[in-house]
Design a protein around this motif. Sequence first.
Motif, mmCIF file in Angstrom:
data_model
loop_
_atom_site.group_PDB
_atom_site.id
_atom_site.type_symbol
_atom_site.label_atom_id
_atom_site.label_comp_id
_atom_site.label_asym_id
_atom_site.label_seq_id
_atom_site.Cartn_x
_atom_site.Cartn_y
_atom_site.Cartn_z
ATOM 1 N N GLN A 93 0.744 -1.149 0.051
ATOM 2 C CA GLN A 93 0.039 0.005 0.066
ATOM 3 C C GLN A 93 0.831 1.290 -0.058
ATOM 4 N N ARG A 94 2.018 1.164 0.913
ATOM 5 C CA ARG A 94 2.853 2.351 0.666
ATOM 6 C C ARG A 94 3.401 2.621 -0.577
ATOM 7 N N GLU A 95 3.572 1.565 -1.398
ATOM 8 C CA GLU A 95 4.064 1.809 -2.979
ATOM 9 C C GLU A 95 3.142 1.796 -3.538
ATOM 10 N N GLY A 96 1.627 1.813 -3.290
ATOM 11 C CA GLY A 96 0.768 2.312 -4.342
ATOM 12 C C GLY A 96 0.328 0.940 -5.046
ATOM 13 N N VAL A 97 0.620 -0.233 -4.474
ATOM 14 C CA VAL A 97 -0.022 -1.451 -5.070
ATOM 15 C C VAL A 97 -1.085 -2.073 -4.576
ATOM 16 N N ALA A 98 -2.091 -2.544 -4.885
ATOM 17 C CA ALA A 98 -3.163 -3.109 -4.158
ATOM 18 C C ALA A 98 -2.761 -4.474 -3.899
ATOM 19 N N VAL A 99 -3.599 -5.020 -2.569
ATOM 20 C CA VAL A 99 -3.267 -6.432 -2.242
ATOM 21 C C VAL A 99 -4.360 -7.314 -3.126
ATOM 22 N N LEU A 100 -3.923 -8.567 -3.233
ATOM 23 C CA LEU A 100 -4.650 -9.469 -4.079
ATOM 24 C C LEU A 100 -5.966 -10.062 -3.052
ATOM 25 N N GLN A 101 -6.897 -10.272 -3.719
ATOM 26 C CA GLN A 101 -8.141 -10.982 -2.973
ATOM 27 C C GLN A 101 -8.079 -12.555 -3.077
ATOM 28 N N GLN A 102 -7.406 -12.974 -4.189
ATOM 29 C CA GLN A 102 -7.464 -14.365 -4.557
ATOM 30 C C GLN A 102 -6.478 -14.539 -5.691
ATOM 31 N N HIS A 103 -5.830 -15.908 -5.545
ATOM 32 C CA HIS A 103 -4.971 -16.130 -6.845
ATOM 33 C C HIS A 103 -5.160 -17.794 -6.709
ATOM 34 N N TRP A 104 -4.791 -18.496 -7.946
ATOM 35 C CA TRP A 104 -5.018 -19.844 -8.034
ATOM 36 C C TRP A 104 -4.138 -20.465 -7.180
ATOM 37 N N VAL A 105 -2.922 -20.180 -7.194
ATOM 38 C CA VAL A 105 -1.841 -20.908 -6.346
ATOM 39 C C VAL A 105 -2.485 -20.792 -4.831
ATOM 40 N N ASP A 106 -2.881 -19.817 -4.298
ATOM 41 C CA ASP A 106 -3.302 -20.095 -3.074
ATOM 42 C C ASP A 106 -4.617 -20.767 -2.930
ATOM 43 N N ARG A 107 -5.388 -20.775 -3.692
ATOM 44 C CA ARG A 107 -6.635 -21.627 -3.779
ATOM 45 C C ARG A 107 -6.494 -23.062 -3.706
ATOM 46 N N VAL A 108 -5.462 -23.373 -4.532
ATOM 47 C CA VAL A 108 -5.000 -24.826 -4.432
ATOM 48 C C VAL A 108 -4.369 -25.309 -3.213
ATOM 49 N N PHE A 109 -3.557 -24.355 -2.543
ATOM 50 C CA PHE A 109 -2.932 -24.845 -1.218
ATOM 51 C C PHE A 109 -4.076 -24.983 -0.125
ATOM 52 N N ARG A 110 -4.914 -23.961 -0.248
ATOM 53 C CA ARG A 110 -6.117 -24.019 0.716
ATOM 54 C C ARG A 110 -6.943 -25.013 0.642
ATOM 55 N N ARG A 111 -7.083 -25.489 -0.504
ATOM 56 C CA ARG A 111 -8.095 -26.559 -1.011
ATOM 57 C C ARG A 111 -7.534 -27.898 -0.235
ATOM 58 N N VAL A 112 -6.045 -28.165 -0.508
ATOM 59 C CA VAL A 112 -5.490 -29.199 0.032
ATOM 60 C C VAL A 112 -5.620 -29.429 1.346
ATOM 61 N N ARG A 113 -5.478 -28.402 2.110
ATOM 62 C CA ARG A 113 -5.633 -28.467 3.474
ATOM 63 C C ARG A 113 -6.717 -28.511 4.028
#
Length: 248
Positions: A93-113
């Motif tokens: 945010q300090r650098e003017g970049v938005a944070v992500l709400q979702q990403h396919w890699v994160d979804r895969v890891f969360r689904r496995v867990r």
Amino acid sequence: MTETDWIVLFSSRTASRELLPWWHPRTLNDGELRLVSGSIQQFQLGEGSDGSGLIRRGRASRLTALNPNFIPSLELFIKEEQRHSRHLARFLQREGVAVLQQHWVDRVFRRVRKFAGLELCLRVLVMAEIVAVPYYAALQRATGSALLQRICADILADEADHLRFQAENLKHLQSSRRSLAFLERMFWRCFQLATLLVVWREHSQVLRAGGYGWNSFRTECVQLLVRVSHNDFEARAAEGQVLAAAND
């Protein structure tokens, strides 16, 4: 270390980890921003789990029956991961970049867990923490931002302890069942290789900028997995104590 020791360690550094140089005027230049922003976005998202599923599995596990301090130590571990996410988000945010709400890699890891018991869930987390070590080491070297370098240094210090923490937890979980069978070991090696290939595909520019090639990245991650599997952290700590006593 006992769970009480982990509670003391995690609690003792809560305040110090908030002392970051947010006041430092140096921001990323255009080239640095293009290099690291998308990559940091993904890691920030991955660090930000609320941990409710892990806590639920922990409460139902035999570790809680063996030691009532297991859940408090696990909760503090999760808070450290969430702090990583919070600091990376503030940096973006300090650098003017938005944070992500979702990403396919994160979804895969969360689904496995999601469909895993505690041991499998911890093993998936260990894979993520292992790749985080070379990643944050590379990110620390990839830009001239003093703030980002300090954030990475703090995360690396935390992750070193997190790997020891998980190695001990997995050792306790495995103590009541047979050792990993050949096919099970092969599965985890294949799972790690798949994880490394995905991380290299998504973050190789940052890793290369920080001095890693594919071979050095893979080798470091494999060595860390071996150390976790054998709880080598505990063995090396014991060796250090013996050497210190011998030198007294």
